[in-house]
Write a protein that holds these residues in place. Structure first.
Motif, PDB file in Angstrom:
ATOM      1  N   ILE A  68       0.844  -1.203   0.000  1.00 56.68           N
ATOM      2  CA  ILE A  68       0.000   0.000   0.000  1.00 56.68           C
ATOM      3  C   ILE A  68       0.877   1.249   0.000  1.00 56.68           C
ATOM      4  O   ILE A  68       0.600   2.217  -0.714  1.00 56.68           O
ATOM      5  N   ARG A  69       1.929   1.249   0.787  1.00 55.23           N
ATOM      6  CA  ARG A  69       2.855   2.387   0.839  1.00 55.23           C
ATOM      7  C   ARG A  69       3.480   2.635  -0.522  1.00 55.23           C
ATOM      8  O   ARG A  69       3.536   3.769  -1.003  1.00 55.23           O
ATOM      9  N   HIS A  70       3.913   1.564  -1.186  1.00 53.76           N
ATOM     10  CA  HIS A  70       4.530   1.687  -2.509  1.00 53.76           C
ATOM     11  C   HIS A  70       3.520   2.230  -3.526  1.00 53.76           C
ATOM     12  O   HIS A  70       3.842   3.150  -4.301  1.00 53.76           O
ATOM     13  N   ALA A  71       2.315   1.672  -3.527  1.00 47.94           N
ATOM     14  CA  ALA A  71       1.292   2.147  -4.469  1.00 47.94           C
ATOM     15  C   ALA A  71       0.892   3.587  -4.173  1.00 47.94           C
ATOM     16  O   ALA A  71       0.661   4.380  -5.090  1.00 47.94           O
ATOM     17  N   SER A  72       0.835   3.935  -2.911  1.00 45.37           N
ATOM     18  CA  SER A  72       0.472   5.297  -2.520  1.00 45.37           C
ATOM     19  C   SER A  72       1.518   6.292  -2.998  1.00 45.37           C
ATOM     20  O   SER A  72       1.173   7.384  -3.472  1.00 45.37           O
ATOM     21  N   ARG A  73       2.776   5.925  -2.895  1.00 40.21           N
ATOM     22  CA  ARG A  73       3.852   6.815  -3.364  1.00 40.21           C
ATOM     23  C   ARG A  73       3.858   6.942  -4.875  1.00 40.21           C
ATOM     24  O   ARG A  73       4.204   7.994  -5.408  1.00 40.21           O
ATOM     25  N   ARG A  74       3.474   5.897  -5.564  1.00 42.42           N
ATOM     26  CA  ARG A  74       3.421   5.964  -7.031  1.00 42.42           C
ATOM     27  C   ARG A  74       2.231   6.781  -7.513  1.00 42.42           C
ATOM     28  O   ARG A  74       2.331   7.480  -8.516  1.00 42.42           O
ATOM     29  N   LEU A  75       1.106   6.675  -6.819  1.00 45.66           N
ATOM     30  CA  LEU A  75      -0.091   7.405  -7.237  1.00 45.66           C
ATOM     31  C   LEU A  75       0.004   8.898  -6.942  1.00 45.66           C
ATOM     32  O   LEU A  75      -0.518   9.713  -7.707  1.00 45.66           O
ATOM     33  N   SER A  76       0.609   9.242  -5.833  1.00 41.59           N
ATOM     34  CA  SER A  76       0.689  10.649  -5.440  1.00 41.59           C
ATOM     35  C   SER A  76       2.053  10.916  -4.807  1.00 41.59           C
ATOM     36  O   SER A  76       2.187  10.912  -3.582  1.00 41.59           O
TER      37      SER A  76
END
Length: 151
Positions: A68-76
């Motif tokens: 989730i942290r990785h996806a969150s950093r990629r999205l925003s």
């Protein structure tokens, strides 16, 4: 991405499958009033155990949190915690919604099927059991999202 919820849901199913026959066998030899109260207390037992499963920190929560942290950093990239925080809120609302449904009487469709577990109507037992699986799954994913938000 939601491995923690899947594992927590499976653990809760196993818990329900172990606890339910024990409680039904305990209540079967007693009078109707006591049997009804024991079966009715299954709701609380299911929800407490589901909350315990959801709040347990394990490697699946840690790996889901990292994803989730990785996806969150990629999205925003400018506000990475915003996506994780929004996801955590949505998952917490879903977990609390399942918990509130578990405390309600079963839907008419489930009651109309007229299934029985031992000498007891299955609707008041199956409904909170199903909703407790949702509490465990959504709660565990929310736990992972909160961890992703904090780090």
């Amino acid at each position: 991405m939601f491995e923690a919820g899947l594992v927590a849901g499976c653990v809760q199913v196993a818990v329900v499958l172990v606890v339910t026959p024990l409680v039904i066998s305990f209540a079967s030899g007693s009078d109707n009033d006591r049997a009804f109260s024991v079966v009715a207390s299954l709701r609380s037992v299911y929800l407490l155990l589901a909350a315990g499963v959801a709040l347990t920190k394990c490697r699946y929560v840690a790996s889901t949190s990292a994803r989730i942290r990785h996806a969150s950093r990629r999205l925003s990239p400018s506000e990475p915690e915003r996506v994780a925080g929004t996801l955590a809120i949505c998952l917490l609302v879903a977990a609390f919604g399942c918990a509130s449904f578990a405390l309600q009487p079963p839907p008419d469709m489930l009651t109309a099927m007229n299934w029985h577990l031992g000498g007891h109507n299955a609707g008041p037992i199956v409904w909170p059991a199903l909703m407790s699986v949702g509490v465990a799954g959504f709660g565990s994913n929310a736990h992972a999202a909160v961890d992703a938000y904090r780090l």
